[in-house]
Scaffold this motif. Structure first.
Motif, PDB file in Angstrom:
ATOM      1  N   ASP A   1      -4.463  -1.259  -7.512  1.00 42.24           N
ATOM      2  CA  ASP A   1      -4.924  -0.114  -8.477  1.00 42.24           C
ATOM      3  C   ASP A   1      -3.782  -0.425  -9.618  1.00 42.24           C
ATOM      4  O   ASP A   1      -2.609  -0.230  -9.614  1.00 42.24           O
ATOM      5  CB  ASP A   1      -4.845   1.088  -7.755  1.00 42.24           C
TER       6      ASP A   1
ATOM      7  N   GLN B   1       2.196   3.134  -3.063  1.00 42.86           N
ATOM      8  CA  GLN B   1       1.356   4.109  -3.697  1.00 42.86           C
ATOM      9  C   GLN B   1       1.858   5.487  -3.710  1.00 42.86           C
ATOM     10  O   GLN B   1       1.571   6.390  -4.555  1.00 42.86           O
ATOM     11  CB  GLN B   1       0.052   3.825  -3.443  1.00 42.86           C
TER      12      GLN B   1
ATOM     13  N   HIS C   1      -7.229   1.004  -2.245  1.00 41.39           N
ATOM     14  CA  HIS C   1      -6.814   1.133  -3.651  1.00 41.39           C
ATOM     15  C   HIS C   1      -5.738  -0.110  -3.859  1.00 41.39           C
ATOM     16  O   HIS C   1      -4.879   0.012  -4.908  1.00 41.39           O
ATOM     17  CB  HIS C   1      -6.247   2.461  -4.011  1.00 41.39           C
TER      18      HIS C   1
ATOM     19  N   PHE D   1      -4.946   4.150   0.587  1.00 41.33           N
ATOM     20  CA  PHE D   1      -4.075   3.349   0.093  1.00 41.33           C
ATOM     21  C   PHE D   1      -4.567   1.941   0.108  1.00 41.33           C
ATOM     22  O   PHE D   1      -4.340   1.082  -0.440  1.00 41.33           O
ATOM     23  CB  PHE D   1      -2.730   3.407   0.845  1.00 41.33           C
TER      24      PHE D   1
ATOM     25  N   TRP E   1      -0.509   2.087 -10.751  1.00 42.75           N
ATOM     26  CA  TRP E   1       0.941   2.073 -10.751  1.00 42.75           C
ATOM     27  C   TRP E   1       1.622   0.777 -10.780  1.00 42.75           C
ATOM     28  O   TRP E   1       2.369   0.297 -10.238  1.00 42.75           O
ATOM     29  CB  TRP E   1       1.212   2.917  -9.597  1.00 42.75           C
TER      30      TRP E   1
ATOM     31  N   ALA F   1       1.499  10.962  -4.367  1.00 47.51           N
ATOM     32  CA  ALA F   1       0.735   9.669  -4.591  1.00 47.51           C
ATOM     33  C   ALA F   1      -0.393   9.773  -5.764  1.00 47.51           C
ATOM     34  O   ALA F   1      -1.238  10.665  -5.474  1.00 47.51           O
ATOM     35  CB  ALA F   1      -0.098   9.316  -3.232  1.00 47.51           C
TER      36      ALA F   1
ATOM     37  N   ASP G   1       0.910  -1.229  -0.048  1.00 52.79           N
ATOM     38  CA  ASP G   1      -0.083  -0.310  -0.071  1.00 52.79           C
ATOM     39  C   ASP G   1       0.780   1.235  -0.158  1.00 52.79           C
ATOM     40  O   ASP G   1       0.492   2.184  -0.649  1.00 52.79           O
ATOM     41  CB  ASP G   1      -0.988  -0.008   0.954  1.00 52.79           C
TER      42      ASP G   1
END
Lengths: 517, 203
Positions: B98, B58, B95, B92, B101, B153, B55
């Protein structure tokens, strides 16, 4: 909400959702980090902060620099180079409320990022904020003109709006100073189509990265040859346009996504266009009709086709991962003649993970010749499969069974019963028998969810459900939706289904059968 | 600071167990539930948060710090307050995976550090969370924007910038100035001339 756009063709935002932060912003941030860390090493921060308390209190520029950089000064501190950072001290020690307000401000890069997301009209108005904002909108990378980003004024006639819109695009392109990454224009129609030709000429010179044109009324817009000279084009979306490829077309070397809807184009031009895009990853052809489609795209990952085509042939699509093909009833006379069936389709896309066979496509694929028990090449990566299937058609059921036998990784299966008014023969009883002979499904154990919708006939559909629950060892859920128009009373269905399922062998101990409303 | 308005109670729950104190800096990163690597972030007001390594990635700022070997002890983030950091950490977490990234993670991939990383598109639930996340007043939103800028971020910046853009949309020039705390340095004549020049952009 200004930016939500009306239809899927207009929004200023599409293609932007989930887009990463523009690289230039990040580079800028990194640059700041290095310069300020140097400042830190020199132990200047104390001086700067002392300064801002007294003599520089009136200098707006200096303060804003300090604010912009302050977070990054702290970045440095967190790596242990300096112990305390006077950011909040700074905030508390400032005596005048003016400075406090200024310290509440966002870094300029962030304000720029926010204002860069505004629709064109709001962006232009930012030039009035202050002198430093005067020209900033002129370097905004995205220009989108549609009814949400450029709404009609109250009481403005259609003609007045069109004239103002044309003037706005003219001005924006004239005053724009930086490269334009994205240009979108969506409107009913325009008074003077020559304007669009000129805009496209300007855009092609500026090396535009993405073009979207949508005119939803009037005659299709005849695309000028300039458009095909945009060598840097990465994305092109055209709605209701007339495309004629110039002889000099050299291809779009950088084109990644191509969306064509209601397009007028010849089959030969379309083939040339597609094969002129060597790195094309996404292709959408919607509501297009009439022409032959031969797709030769070595990097294509996503394909969406909808409409009425004479001929659809995936010639070379080795890495295709997602395909959704929905053909209308009148398509594909040549498909039958050309001998292009399920086996050919599937061997053209060995990497496929998501497949939708919609509309009458399955009818066409299963119409020719003998359907094998399994495909020559298994689709070992296929996870999601959606089929529009006529349960009463023997050939289609056989083709579906063949497909199911060939995808050992299938996880989610969705079948929509599709009644075909043009069906040649009623083969419902034979179709039912297809599902009774459930052999060769030893690798059917990844299937967890099955959904069957618009069930209108009982026999074959129930045979199929029995087949599924008997074969899928890890089935969690089987959803069944009835076609209310035909089966208005579902109690009969429930009764029949109950009887059938009670006596039916079930492979999965935990599976549930759910009747959808 | 009003950033806690949107639900300080919920953000408190995110603070997983307090980080173990007194570890030597050479110890490997903490292992959280399921043997996953976690790092500890420390806000300006001394609140500590355990964050899954995946996390934390990110944020480019955190990633650089971790790559430079600063992820072993609690990582001080003096310009983020506890409530802001709690919200950010929760974003974070929601996501995780995600795809925005994914490429960057592959670039920095070392020793199978992110082998759990499975890119997945934000679900409707995550989108709902995002909407809720930015339904805060101006000051709280600015705190989040500053945090996004500092942490670099992209996901956080995207969500918060969209919210700010939505907020200023349809505002008059004067209102936007006030919102961002900008000072008008045009003379009235200059402003009138400019307004005339961009007449087509005004209602």
């Amino acid at each position: 909400m200004l930016r939500e756009g009306g239809a899927e063709h207009s929004p200023a935002r599409s293609g932007k959702v989930g887009a990463p932060v523009p690289r230039n912003l990040l580079i800028r941030a990194e640059k700041k980090l290095t310069t300020t860390s140097q400042a830190y090493k020199d132990n200047n921060m104390r001086k700067i902060s002392a300064h801002s308390d007294s003599s520089l209190a009136g200098s707006a520029k200096y303060e804003s620099d300090l604010i912009t950089n302050a977070p990054n000064l702290i970045t440095v501190s967190k790596f242990g180079m300096v112990k305390s950072v006077p950011y909040h001290v700074n905030r508390c020690s400032s005596s005048t409320s003016e400075i406090r307000m200024d310290l509440d401000r966002l870094p300029n890069s962030v304000i720029e990022e926010i204002l860069g997301r505004l629709p064109i009209q709001d962006a232009v108005r930012t030039s009035l904020l202050s002198r430093s904002w005067r020209h900033r909108w002129q370097s905004t990378p995205r220009l989108a003109f549609n009814e949400t980003s450029f709404p009609p004024r109250l009481g403005e006639s259609d003609l007045e709006y069109k004239c103002r819109l044309a003037k706005a695009v003219d001005r924006a392109l004239l005053l724009h100073t930086s490269p334009i990454s994205e240009f979108r224009l969506s409107c009913t129609d325009l008074e003077n189509w020559v304007d669009v030709d000129v805009w496209l000429q300007v855009l092609s010179r500026k090396g535009v990265g993405s073009v979207g044109l949508c005119f939803c009324q009037g005659f299709p817009y005849k695309l000028p040859s300039y458009l095909f000279e945009c060598e840097l084009l990465g994305r092109m979306e055209l709605y209701s346009c007339d495309l004629k490829l110039p002889e000099t077309f050299k291809g779009f070397r950088h084109l990644v996504a191509l969306h064509l809807e209601r397009l007028i184009v010849s089959g030969a031009d379309l083939r040339r266009l597609i094969s002129g895009c060597p790195i094309l990853e996404e292709l959408q052809l919607s509501q297009c009709r009439g022409f032959d489609v031969t797709i030769c795209a070595p990097k294509l990952r996503k394909l969406t086709v909808g409409g009425c085509f004479m001929y659809l042939h995936l010639k070379h699509t080795p890495v295709l991962a997602a395909a959704s093909i929905c053909l209308s009833a009148l398509s594909g006379l040549h498909a039958v003649i050309g001998g292009y069936g399920l086996a050919e389709l599937c061997s053209a896309a060995p990497q496929i993970e998501n497949l939708v066979i919609g509309g009458h496509f399955l009818t066409l694929l299963s119409a020719i010749g003998h359907i094998p028990e399994r495909l020559p090449h298994a689709l070992s990566r296929l996870k999601n499969l959606t089929i529009d299937l006529n349960f009463e058609d023997l050939k289609e059921c056989e083709a579906t069974l063949c497909l199911l036998r060939s995808c050992c990784s299938l996880q989610i299966l969705k079948i929509n019963h599709q009644h075909r008014p043009y069906a040649l023969a009623d083969t419902g009883v034979e179709a039912e028998l297809v599902w009774e002979a459930r052999k060769g499904l030893d690798e059917f154990d990844k299937l967890t969810a099955v959904e069957i919708t618009r069930v209108a006939c009982l026999g074959s559909a129930i045979a199929f459900m029995r087949f599924v629950v008997a074969a899928a060892a890890n089935l969690v859920r089987l959803d069944v939706g009835l076609d209310k128009k035909v089966l208005d009373d579902d109690s009969k269905f429930k009764e029949v289904a109950k009887d059938l399922f009670m006596s039916c062998p079930r492979a999965s101990g935990q599976g549930r059968i759910v009747l959808l409303d | 600071m009003s950033s806690g308005d949107s639900g300080p109670s919920s953000s408190k729950q995110l603070v997983q167990q307090p980080a173990a104190a007194g570890r030597s800096p050479n110890q490997p990163p903490l292992l959280g539930a399921g043997g996953r690597k976690v790092i500890v972030l420390k806000s300006g007001d001394e609140e500590e948060f355990e964050v899954d390594l995946l996390d934390a990635m990110q944020s480019r700022t955190l990633r650089r710090a971790i790559e430079d070997g600063c992820g072993d002890g609690p990582m001080p983030l003096p310009n983020l307050t506890g409530p802001v950091l709690a919200k950010v950490v929760e974003l974070f977490r929601r996501h995780r995976g995600d795809p925005r990234w994914a490429d960057e993670l592959q670039e920095t991939e070392k020793e199978g550090m992110f082998k759990d990383y499975a890119p997945q598109k934000p679900t409707a639930e995550v989108k709902g969370f995002d909407r809720e996340f930015v339904s805060v007043d101006r000051d709280a939103l600015f705190d989040l924007l500053r945090a996004a800028n500092f942490l670099e971020a992209p996901g956080l910046l995207d969500v918060t910038c969209d919210a700010a853009a939505d907020a200023v949309m349809n505002m008059t020039v004067e209102e936007v100035r006030e919102y961002f705390g900008l000072v008008n340095d045009y003379t009235p004549e200059e402003e009138a001339a400019l307004r005339k020049q961009h007449e087509w952009a005004f209602q």
